[in-house]
Design a protein around this motif. Structure first.
Motif, PDB file in Angstrom:
ATOM      1  N   TYR A  56     -97.067 -67.522 -32.023  1.00 29.49           N
ATOM      2  CA  TYR A  56     -96.186 -67.104 -30.940  1.00 29.49           C
ATOM      3  C   TYR A  56     -95.457 -68.313 -30.347  1.00 29.49           C
ATOM      4  N   VAL A  57     -96.193 -69.384 -30.106  1.00 30.99           N
ATOM      5  CA  VAL A  57     -95.577 -70.598 -29.559  1.00 30.99           C
ATOM      6  C   VAL A  57     -94.537 -71.142 -30.533  1.00 30.99           C
ATOM      7  N   ARG A  58     -94.873 -71.163 -31.824  1.00 30.95           N
ATOM      8  CA  ARG A  58     -93.914 -71.644 -32.822  1.00 30.95           C
ATOM      9  C   ARG A  58     -92.650 -70.776 -32.830  1.00 30.95           C
ATOM     10  N   LEU A  59     -92.802 -69.475 -32.756  1.00 27.71           N
ATOM     11  CA  LEU A  59     -91.643 -68.581 -32.731  1.00 27.71           C
ATOM     12  C   LEU A  59     -90.790 -68.815 -31.487  1.00 27.71           C
ATOM     13  N   ARG A  60     -91.440 -68.953 -30.348  1.00 26.54           N
ATOM     14  CA  ARG A  60     -90.726 -69.194 -29.093  1.00 26.54           C
ATOM     15  C   ARG A  60     -89.940 -70.510 -29.150  1.00 26.54           C
ATOM     16  N   GLY A  66     -93.257 -68.338 -40.136  1.00 28.91           N
ATOM     17  CA  GLY A  66     -94.500 -68.492 -40.871  1.00 28.91           C
ATOM     18  C   GLY A  66     -95.621 -69.050 -40.016  1.00 28.91           C
ATOM     19  N   TYR A  67     -96.782 -69.090 -40.630  1.00 32.73           N
ATOM     20  CA  TYR A  67     -97.938 -69.689 -39.969  1.00 32.73           C
ATOM     21  C   TYR A  67     -98.005 -71.163 -40.313  1.00 32.73           C
ATOM     22  N   ALA A  68     -98.479 -71.976 -39.389  1.00 34.15           N
ATOM     23  CA  ALA A  68     -98.609 -73.412 -39.628  1.00 34.15           C
ATOM     24  C   ALA A  68     -99.753 -73.695 -40.589  1.00 34.15           C
ATOM     25  N   ILE A  69    -100.799 -72.857 -40.553  1.00 35.00           N
ATOM     26  CA  ILE A  69    -101.981 -73.053 -41.393  1.00 35.00           C
ATOM     27  C   ILE A  69    -102.250 -71.763 -42.155  1.00 35.00           C
ATOM     28  N   ALA A  70    -102.322 -71.860 -43.465  1.00 39.81           N
ATOM     29  CA  ALA A  70    -102.633 -70.680 -44.278  1.00 39.81           C
ATOM     30  C   ALA A  70    -104.141 -70.481 -44.342  1.00 39.81           C
ATOM     31  N   TRP A  71    -104.591 -69.255 -44.102  1.00 44.72           N
ATOM     32  CA  TRP A  71    -106.004 -68.925 -44.227  1.00 44.72           C
ATOM     33  C   TRP A  71    -106.180 -68.126 -45.500  1.00 44.72           C
ATOM     34  N   PRO A  72    -107.275 -68.345 -46.220  1.00 42.87           N
ATOM     35  CA  PRO A  72    -107.430 -67.703 -47.531  1.00 42.87           C
ATOM     36  C   PRO A  72    -107.521 -66.182 -47.491  1.00 42.87           C
ATOM     37  N   ASP A  73    -107.925 -65.600 -46.368  1.00 37.70           N
ATOM     38  CA  ASP A  73    -108.076 -64.140 -46.332  1.00 37.70           C
ATOM     39  C   ASP A  73    -106.936 -63.439 -45.601  1.00 37.70           C
ATOM     40  N   GLN A  74    -105.805 -64.128 -45.425  1.00 40.45           N
ATOM     41  CA  GLN A  74    -104.662 -63.535 -44.742  1.00 40.45           C
ATOM     42  C   GLN A  74    -103.410 -63.700 -45.594  1.00 40.45           C
ATOM     43  N   VAL A  75    -102.692 -62.616 -45.783  1.00 44.71           N
ATOM     44  CA  VAL A  75    -101.444 -62.702 -46.541  1.00 44.71           C
ATOM     45  C   VAL A  75    -100.415 -63.491 -45.743  1.00 44.71           C
TER      46      VAL A  75
END
Length: 85
Positions: A56-60, A66-75
């Motif tokens: 949310y902060v990144r979008l604002r 995108g996400y800053a950190i990819a987690w293995p169980d999240q698309v």
């Protein structure tokens, strides 16, 4: 972003904030007792909430969807396509 603002406001209102930091309880209204132990994995309590707040902060700030950190169980997050005409 208007709906994201509503969700973040709700998360902030539900946070427990004290000398140990900020956290959210794991609560399941269908369980007895309703307070649940933390579990690993996507969106399991604080880990999932924190990841969404960081996004949310990144979008604002206009840093991308995108996400800053990819987690293995999240698309991966996808950039929404404009509606077809």
């Amino acid at each position: 972003m208007d709906f994201a603002d509503v969700l973040v406001g709700d998360l902030i209102a539900r946070a427990t904030v004290d000398a140990d930091g900020a956290r959210w309880s794991n609560h399941e209204h269908r369980a007895d007792p309703p307070d649940l132990a933390p579990l690993p994995g996507w969106a399991m309590g604080n880990a999932g909430i924190l990841r969404e707040l960081l996004r949310y902060v990144r979008l604002r700030r206009g840093a991308g969807t995108g996400y800053a950190i990819a987690w293995p169980d999240q698309v991966p997050a996808l950039t929404p396509s404009p509606p077809a005409a």
